[in-house]
Design an enzyme around this catalytic site. Structure first.
Site, PDB file in Angstrom:
ATOM      1  N   ASP A 156      41.827  39.512  38.964  1.00 40.25           N
ATOM      2  CA  ASP A 156      42.218  40.420  40.047  1.00 40.25           C
ATOM      3  C   ASP A 156      42.283  39.727  41.408  1.00 40.25           C
ATOM      4  OD1 ASP A 156      39.567  39.898  40.429  1.00 40.25           O
ATOM      5  OD2 ASP A 156      38.901  41.987  40.393  1.00 40.25           O
ATOM      6  N   CYS A 159      38.617  36.289  40.946  1.00 39.25           N
ATOM      7  CA  CYS A 159      38.010  35.716  39.739  1.00 39.25           C
ATOM      8  C   CYS A 159      36.996  34.617  40.037  1.00 39.25           C
ATOM      9  CB  CYS A 159      39.086  35.216  38.782  1.00 39.25           C
ATOM     10  SG  CYS A 159      40.157  33.923  39.464  1.00 39.25           S
ATOM     11  N   HIS A 281      43.222  30.464  36.850  1.00 43.83           N
ATOM     12  CA  HIS A 281      42.214  31.521  36.711  1.00 43.83           C
ATOM     13  C   HIS A 281      40.852  30.871  36.492  1.00 43.83           C
ATOM     14  CE1 HIS A 281      40.502  35.396  35.592  1.00 43.83           C
ATOM     15  NE2 HIS A 281      39.988  34.831  34.516  1.00 43.83           N
TER      16      HIS A 281
END
Length: 297
Positions: A156, A159, A281
């Protein structure tokens, strides 16, 4: 009374029903693991489910072909060559030209459709062997050597901070537990107070020009108040805020350790370049769990 014995076809049909039922249960578990409001991961989930279903369909179709190598489907795959084996059969076909030609057209169309579906299924399986899948395999191997596994973190924009928050929560020292909001706020505050350590490393992506003082203040405000993605500069700031080293495990590169001047057990993060189809990520890690006992499942 003589006991009925299932034919090979019936046994295969039962096996296929079990496999489909097991796949549906697996798919339901995958759906439950992804939050409904995470649209990007839900989209990726839909693609993964389609791949699994296509793979099972291809496997079962091949098993049917192997069980009935002389059936109608095999004739469709081999084409008109099957019809040329017997001269008498050819003559019989000639005596019924309309029926035979119509059947040939149907068989040819069915064979072409099956070949098309097979190519699609193979492409989907190949995609599972792509960079995202391979990255996950390499990380799993790396972590398992240290008795660790990935702890999934929501993708989102927060992370990196959420992964650090998760790592702090796993430590015994309560004083180190900070919320996501606090981590962002203290990171921005530290960067503002040590501008000379961070400003020289920031440039505009389109022009390559160095950040001005105003640009840097805007950058820090985004760190503090938005879901701006965090990177190596923010990790450096966090090591100095927390007085803890941070190590970052990667699939295709050496692990990075920031803040080695701090003599404590490091916070461990996993950096993924191809996660969820979104690109970069961060995830957290946790102790490797024992595999579930099949008798208990």
């Amino acid at each position: 009374m003589e006991e009925d014995i299932d034919t090979p076809e019936e046994l295969l049909a039962k096996q296929h029903r079990r496999e489909k039922k097991d796949l549906q249960a697996k798919i339901q578990g995958m759906k439950n693991a992804v939050p409904k409001n995470d649209k990007k991961r839900r989209k990726q989930l839909t693609e993964d489910i389609s791949k699994l279903e296509a793979e099972l369909t291809k496997k079962q179709e091949e098993e049917v072909l192997q069980l009935r190598p002389t059936g109608d489907t095999q004739e469709a795959v081999n084409g008109v060559a099957c019809l040329a084996v017997d001269d008498d059969q050819e003559k019989a076909d000639e005596r019924q030209p309309r029926v035979t030609k119509a059947q040939k057209r149907r068989d040819k169309k069915a064979a072409q459709e099956k070949e098309r579906e097979s190519r699609i299924a193979e492409a989907e399986v190949d995609n599972l062997q792509g960079v995202r899948h391979q990255e996950g395999l390499k990380l799993t191997q790396k972590l398992s050597q240290r008795q660790l596994q990935i702890k999934e973190i929501a993708s989102d924009g927060h992370c990196m901070y959420r992964a650090v928050e998760d790592q702090l929560a796993r430590r015994a020292s309560v004083r180190l537990i900070l919320s996501l909001k606090a981590l962002r706020s203290r990171t921005a505050e530290h960067m503002r107070g040590h501008a000379d350590d961070f400003l020289p490393f920031l440039t505009h992506p389109n022009t390559g020009d160095m950040y001005s003082t105003e640009d840097f203040e805007k950058y820090c405000n985004e760190v503090d108040h938005t879901a701006a993605w965090g990177g190596q500069l923010e990790l450096r700031a966090l090591t100095e805020v927390l007085k803890l080293p941070i190590e970052v495990i990667q699939a295709d590169a050496s692990d990075i350790k920031i803040g080695e001047e701090y003599d404590s057990a490091p916070i461990t993060l996993v950096y993924m370049r191809h996660a969820y189809g979104l690109g970069e990520h961060y995830n957290s890690v946790e102790r490797l769990k024992e595999p579930a006992n099949e008798e208990d499942s």
